[in-house]
Design an enzyme around this catalytic site. Structure first.
Site, PDB file in Angstrom:
ATOM      1  CG  MET A 106      -0.436  -0.002   2.546  1.00  0.00           C
ATOM      2  SD  MET A 106      -1.811   0.135   3.711  1.00  0.00           S
ATOM      3  CE  MET A 106      -0.975  -0.211   5.251  1.00  0.00           C
ATOM      4  CE1 TYR A 160       4.586  -1.357  11.567  1.00  0.00           C
ATOM      5  CE2 TYR A 160       6.123  -1.274   9.737  1.00  0.00           C
ATOM      6  CZ  TYR A 160       5.531  -1.963  10.761  1.00  0.00           C
ATOM      7  OH  TYR A 160       5.883  -3.264  10.990  1.00  0.00           O
ATOM      8  CD  GLU A 161       0.565   0.041   8.052  1.00  0.00           C
ATOM      9  OE1 GLU A 161      -0.287   0.762   7.512  1.00  0.00           O
ATOM     10  OE2 GLU A 161       1.495  -0.482   7.416  1.00  0.00           O
ATOM     11  N   GLY A 162      -0.267   4.443  11.033  1.00  0.00           N
ATOM     12  CA  GLY A 162      -0.890   5.433  11.907  1.00  0.00           C
ATOM     13  C   GLY A 162      -0.177   5.447  13.239  1.00  0.00           C
TER      14      GLY A 162
END
Length: 596
Positions: free
Chosen positions: A163, A440-442
């Protein structure tokens, strides 16, 4: 060299005895994986994790990935062969739909297996992990043609996925995104721009890499309302659907980073790359969040995984390292000193890790079961309750378990003393690898804001009220049980603190939003403690019932002791979180920026 042994017995205890795995036999996939099959799958997963994945963990850290002149990337020695074993063994397809070549088994089993694999080699397991998220996005938002074109190969693992969100100037605030998409008039788009921090952006383990890329179509609205999602394969597909001509996408460089060296974290350049819209035009964020939510649960699992392997190595070292004498008298008089596991401060570190790891595993598996209910239960009310649970717990699992994962990697390093600071024992790698999961991923601050700003009020607070009721009912149902009193009292006190914090936010956050921001991280951890405490209540009750029925096992006795430690030494932290939350934002925001 570090060691690792998959905690199969503990996983089976949680699934079979605490969570009632057999009660879900009416759901698709569960009937094909009853308790015996579950045990067999976990046993084989443990073997692969311990013997195939784990020996390469240090190799990946030391060698890293190599980018070549043509922009291609080579992974560390042995990674490709290990990945081939992983996909050929069916681990990639475990819980994916049968219609696309998957085995259709429960997501719960996929999660349990994922813990073992990520503990053994977090960097390597990111390649298939990101592919799982990309598959999820395509299955939800892709056309039938897109599903048939991409999902079977990705399910097989011969193609992988990524992504692509972040840009050099644009992280959490995706409204600033600049990557552009120009319609060609033939159904495709030309994608141009640069993405950074792209995990598994390029590598040598798959025939093709399917990038999911956020971009803005020419003329789209500014901000997040004008973002679309595109499928951009590394190699264009020929008429037969096989990889053909190289697409206009390449790895510009590999990020020089603190940890997870075995994963190729790339700067990705898109130069008029052929891409295909997935989902609605300007609906890219909605489509991408399917992948993000899947990834966030996976990252929470990474936090637990690193914590578990760090804990196991700290225990092994503490049992063999001879240093000093016990404060209460020699425990190994035949030796010149005692093993350091006799010292209370070493025990503090080990018990903190053990208590949170075991409850964290239960919380993750409980949530994974809710994912299965959400996906396949015929009961609409059950699906709604499970979906509420997933939405509420996702930021908590991601934020709390990754914060704790890093803390515990540091604790394990501390147990080793100076030997933990040098590379020989592998503790440094666990610390370095664990750190990224908080980002990561927020980043975890964003997870906390998501919890306070969105999840609490969603559907009129239905999810949080359901959780409060379930925990409160558990305490009430066991109030007369004297054996449970030390646990129910601790859980109830934590729940009271959580409810008080929630009420404070309701009364103080709307008029002054900074109060919500100032409280968010403490609130997330307070909520996490209550959720973990509830897991301990359920585990201890089950262990007590097993012992009362005449079943004796060190695992059950260990649950009683470890659960008591959690209530005595960890659960009281809820009061400190409540105190910080209710202090508001004034002192935090008062200082002028120039005074820092």
């Amino acid at each position: 060299m570090p060691i690792y042994k998959a905690p199969v017995a503990d996983t089976l205890f949680v699934l079979n005895d605490v969570l009632g795995y057999e009660r879900y036999a009416n759901l698709p996939g569960f009937a094909d994986a009853g308790p015996d099959m579950l045990e067999a799958i976990l046993g084989e997963a443990a073997r692969v994790a311990e013997n195939v994945m784990h020996p390469l963990n240090r190799v990946g850290d030391e060698q890293g990935c190599v980018r070549h002149e043509d922009g291609s990337v080579t992974t560390p020695k042995g990674f490709k062969e290990a990945y081939d074993q992983y996909r050929e063994g069916g681990w990639m397809s475990l819980s994916l739909p049968a219609e696309f070549g998957g085995q259709g088994l429960p997501y719960t089993i996929h999660s349990a297996v994922g813990e073992y694999m990520s503990s053994a080699n977090m960097a390597l397991m990111m390649y298939p992990g990101l592919t799982q998220g990309a598959i999820a996005a395509i299955l939800v938002h892709g056309t039938d043609e897109q599903k048939q074109t991409y999902v079977p190969k990705m399910t097989e693992g011969v193609w992988t996925g990524t992504m692509n969100l972040t840009e050099p100037h644009c992280g959490t605030d995706l409204g600033l995104l600049r990557t552009r998409a120009v319609p060609t008039g033939t159904g495709s788009y030309k994608i141009s721009g640069q993405k950074i921090f792209i995990s598994a952006g390029d590598h040598d383990m798959a025939e093709n890499i399917i990038h999911l890329v956020l971009a803005r179509i020419e003329g789209a609205p500014e901000g997040t309302k004008g973002i679309s999602l595109f499928i951009v394969p590394k190699f264009k597909l020929d008429a037969d659907g096989n990889p053909g001509e190289k697409n206009g996408v390449s790895c510009g460089s590999i990020e020089e980073k603190m940890g997870i060296h075995g994963n190729s974290t790339c700067v990705m350049n898109y130069d008029d790359a052929e891409g295909f819209l997935i989902g609605a035009e300007n609906g890219g964020l909605r489509a991408m969040f399917v992948m993000m939510n899947e990834a966030r649960l996976g990252v929470g699992l990474q936090g637990l995984s690193i914590s578990e392997i760090a804990y196991q190595n700290a225990v092994a070292y503490a049992k063999e390292r001879i240093q000093g004498r016990s404060l209460s008298g020699p425990k190994a008089p035949e030796l010149k000193a005692d093993p350091i596991i006799v010292h209370p401060d070493i025990r503090r570190n080990l018990m903190n890790m053990k208590a949170i790891n075991e409850a964290g595993r239960a919380l993750l598996l409980w949530t994974a079961l809710q994912a299965d209910v959400t996906r396949s239960s015929p009961d609409e009310a059950a699906r709604q309750t499970a979906e509420d649970h997933m939405g509420l717990m996702t930021p908590i699992i991601k934020g709390v378990l990754t914060d704790k994962g890093f803390d515990h990697a540091v604790m394990a390093q501390q147990v080793f003393g100076g030997h933990g600071y040098i590379e020989e024992h592998g503790m440094s790698q666990f610390v370095r690898d664990a750190r990224i999961a908080m980002i990561y991923e927020g980043a975890n601050g964003i997870q906390a804001l998501d919890l306070v700003g969105r999840k609490l009020a969603m559907n009129g607070g239905r999810a949080v009220q359901t959780f409060f009721k379930e925990v409160g009912d558990f305490c009430e149902e066991n109030r007369a049980n004297e054996q449970m009193a030390p646990f129910t009292k601790g859980i109830k006190k934590g729940l009271n603190d959580l409810q008080a914090a929630t009420m404070w936010l309701m009364q103080n956050a709307m008029a002054k939003p900074d109060n919500a921001g100032a409280a968010s991280t403490d609130y997330m951890h307070l909520f996490g403690l209550v959720a973990l405490g509830y897991m301990w209540g359920r585990m201890v009750k089950t262990a007590q019932e097993k012992i009362a029925a005449g079943e004796t096992a060190p695992l059950y006795e260990g649950k009683l002791v470890t659960g008591r430690y959690f209530m005595d030494r960890i659960m009281p932290e809820t009061s400190a979180h409540l105190a910080r939350i209710s202090s508001g934002a004034d002192s935090m925001m008062a200082l002028d920026a120039e005074a820092f």
